[in-house]
Design an enzyme around this catalytic site. Structure first.
Site, PDB file in Angstrom:
ATOM      1  CE  LYS A 130      -4.202   1.200   0.523  1.00 41.92           C
ATOM      2  NZ  LYS A 130      -5.685   0.271  -0.248  1.00 41.92           N
ATOM      3  N   GLY A 132     -26.961   0.488   1.613  1.00 42.49           N
ATOM      4  CA  GLY A 132     -26.397   1.116   0.502  1.00 42.49           C
ATOM      5  C   GLY A 132     -26.497   0.465  -0.872  1.00 42.49           C
ATOM      6  N   GLY A 152     -25.422   2.058  -3.695  1.00 40.73           N
ATOM      7  CA  GLY A 152     -24.315   2.703  -4.825  1.00 40.73           C
ATOM      8  C   GLY A 152     -23.868   1.474  -5.576  1.00 40.73           C
ATOM      9  CB  VAL A 192     -20.879  -2.844  -4.354  1.00 41.36           C
ATOM     10  CG1 VAL A 192     -20.925  -4.540  -3.903  1.00 41.36           C
ATOM     11  CG2 VAL A 192     -19.517  -2.862  -4.580  1.00 41.36           C
ATOM     12  CE1 TYR A 207     -29.648  -0.458 -10.558  1.00 41.27           C
ATOM     13  CE2 TYR A 207     -27.472  -0.645 -11.766  1.00 41.27           C
ATOM     14  CZ  TYR A 207     -29.077  -0.662 -11.756  1.00 41.27           C
ATOM     15  OH  TYR A 207     -29.454  -0.782 -12.981  1.00 41.27           O
TER      16      TYR A 207
END
Ligand code: NAD
Length: 382
Positions: A111, A208, A210, A212, A214
């Site tokens: 990362k 949620g 959004g 994912v 949806y």
């Protein structure tokens, strides 16, 4: 190798190691602490780079390259202290190792963080400096988008290095693949509970709507599941209600819905002391990252006989999509790989049963087993 800790930031035990102890010269104490911090979770390497001309200050942490080059996004964030940035970077890098390992990918974990205000408009020099930093590691680390960065930032990085993914016009929005993996993982959970993986007639409480959420709703609807959904954005709720025949509830009510499955697809830390006592479901399976506020909440779910699909296993489709871009896989191949999350989730539950441990620990075990096995093979057959 120790499992990734859920806690982050300066309150974590790791962060406290960084604080120079009183009576010692700060520089010496800081150096000593850095190596104990690396040793604590077996990180391989940390690289720190400063480019005064544009104010670039970046850290790249490589946790493990046993399975392959360390992949993980670049987070652009205004940290309160340098120590907080380092600890966040180390923690996130470690998480990527585990995520790639259980997804069956030949990638390690890394990362990077850029310290600063991510709303800046002076991005080119900053991200090109980051690109040079990535390039200096010679392919041991591959970067991608994360919080505070976009595909156009990746294009700046690309001007300086090939070790970057998530570019404009390449693998694109990962959320359909992520949602498909979540859907397959959810079916595995239902199979584990009932012996059949049919979702027809099941009720899913979806938090949620959004990207994912949806795509997940579309798959659930196509199989005949009933969806009860919520979102802070009324337009997103409306879309799922209209296209999937869902029932909408207020954001505060989603935890109280009587359903078969709770699918968190919005925020982290939604499985906590308050919500666990309210949940009236058999299964928690959703796409959100870091769903457990603390590890002990995974134990609490277990005690309440709620089947929990560990978040980093079930939402691995996003990483699979990035891997597809790296290796030029077709969208179909990426989707098939995400479909394998079904078997991985069942394997996690098998380990949990065999070793009498909660599923979140079993996921860590599975990742560690794969890393140890491959490390051994590579030692034996040069
Ligand atoms: P998104 O931003 O498209 O969707 C998140 C949705 O949650 C938004 O519609 C937002 O309005 C809603 N939301 C925010 N706060 C809420 C609240 N309090 N109650 C109800 N709804 C709320 O993000 P996404 O890409 O769909 O990702 C969702 C989750 O899945 C995140 O935790 C993300 O880290 C994780 N994830 C996503 C991917 C991916 O491929 N996109 C991959 C792995 C993990």
């Amino acid at each position: 190798m120790k499992a990734p800790a859920k806690s982050s930031g300066s309150s974590s035990p790791a962060a406290s190691i960084l604080k120079p102890s009183s009576g010692r010269e700060p520089g010496a104490a800081g150096a000593l602490a850095l190596f104990s911090l690396l040793a604590e979770h077996d990180h391989e390497q940390v690289s720190v780079y400063h480019e005064p001309s544009c104010g670039y200050r970046g850290i790249i942490a490589i946790h493990s390259t046993v399975l392959g080059p360390a992949l993980g996004g670049t987070r652009f964030w205004s940290y309160r202290t340098d120590e907080e940035a380092l600890v966040d970077c180390l923690r996130l890098a470690r998480g990527m190792t585990y995520k790639a390992a259980v997804a069956g990918l030949n990638l390690g974990g890394g990362k990077s963080v850029i310290l600063g205000d991510n709303r800046t408009t002076r991005r080119e020099a900053l991200f090109r400096a980051h690109g040079r930093h990535v390039e200096s590691l010679g392919g041991r680390y591959i970067t991608a988008e994360d919080v505070g960065t976009s595909t156009s930032d990746m294009e700046y990085i690309k001007a300086e290095t090939n070790h970057v993914t998530g570019l404009i016009g390449k693998s694109g929005d990962p959320s359909p693949v992520t949602a498909y993996g979540v859907y397959r993982g959810m079916k595995a959970c239902v199979h584990y509970r009932s012996g059949s993986d049919r979702l027809t007639g099941k009720t899913v409480a979806l938090q949620g709507c959004g990207s994912v959420g949806y795509h997940l709703a579309k798959l659930l609807h196509a199989e005949g599941a009933h969806i009860v959904c919520t979102d802070i954005d009324p337009q997103r709720v409306r879309r799922v209600v209209e296209e999937c025949g869902a029932t909408a509830v207020a954001t505060s009510e989603i935890y109280d819905v009587r359903a078969d499955i709770f699918a968190p697809c919005a925020l982290g830390a939604v499985i906590n002391d308050d919500t666990i006592r309210r949940l009236r479901v058999e299964i928690v399976a959703g796409g959100a990252n870091n769903q457990l506020a603390e590890d002990r909440h995974g134990d609490l779910l277990e005690e309440r006989h709620v089947t929990y699909a560990p978040d980093y296993v079930i939402n691995g489709g996003g990483l699979i999509n990035v891997n597809a871009e790296l290796h030029g896989w077709s969208p179909e191949r990426a989707r098939n790989k995400a479909g394998e999350i079904y078997d991985t989730i069942l394997r996690v539950f098998e380990i949990a049963r065999e070793e009498r441990i909660p599923s979140y620990q079993a996921a860590d075990r599975l990742a560690e087993q794969r890393i140890a096995t491959i490390a051994q093979v590579r030692r034996n057959h040069v």
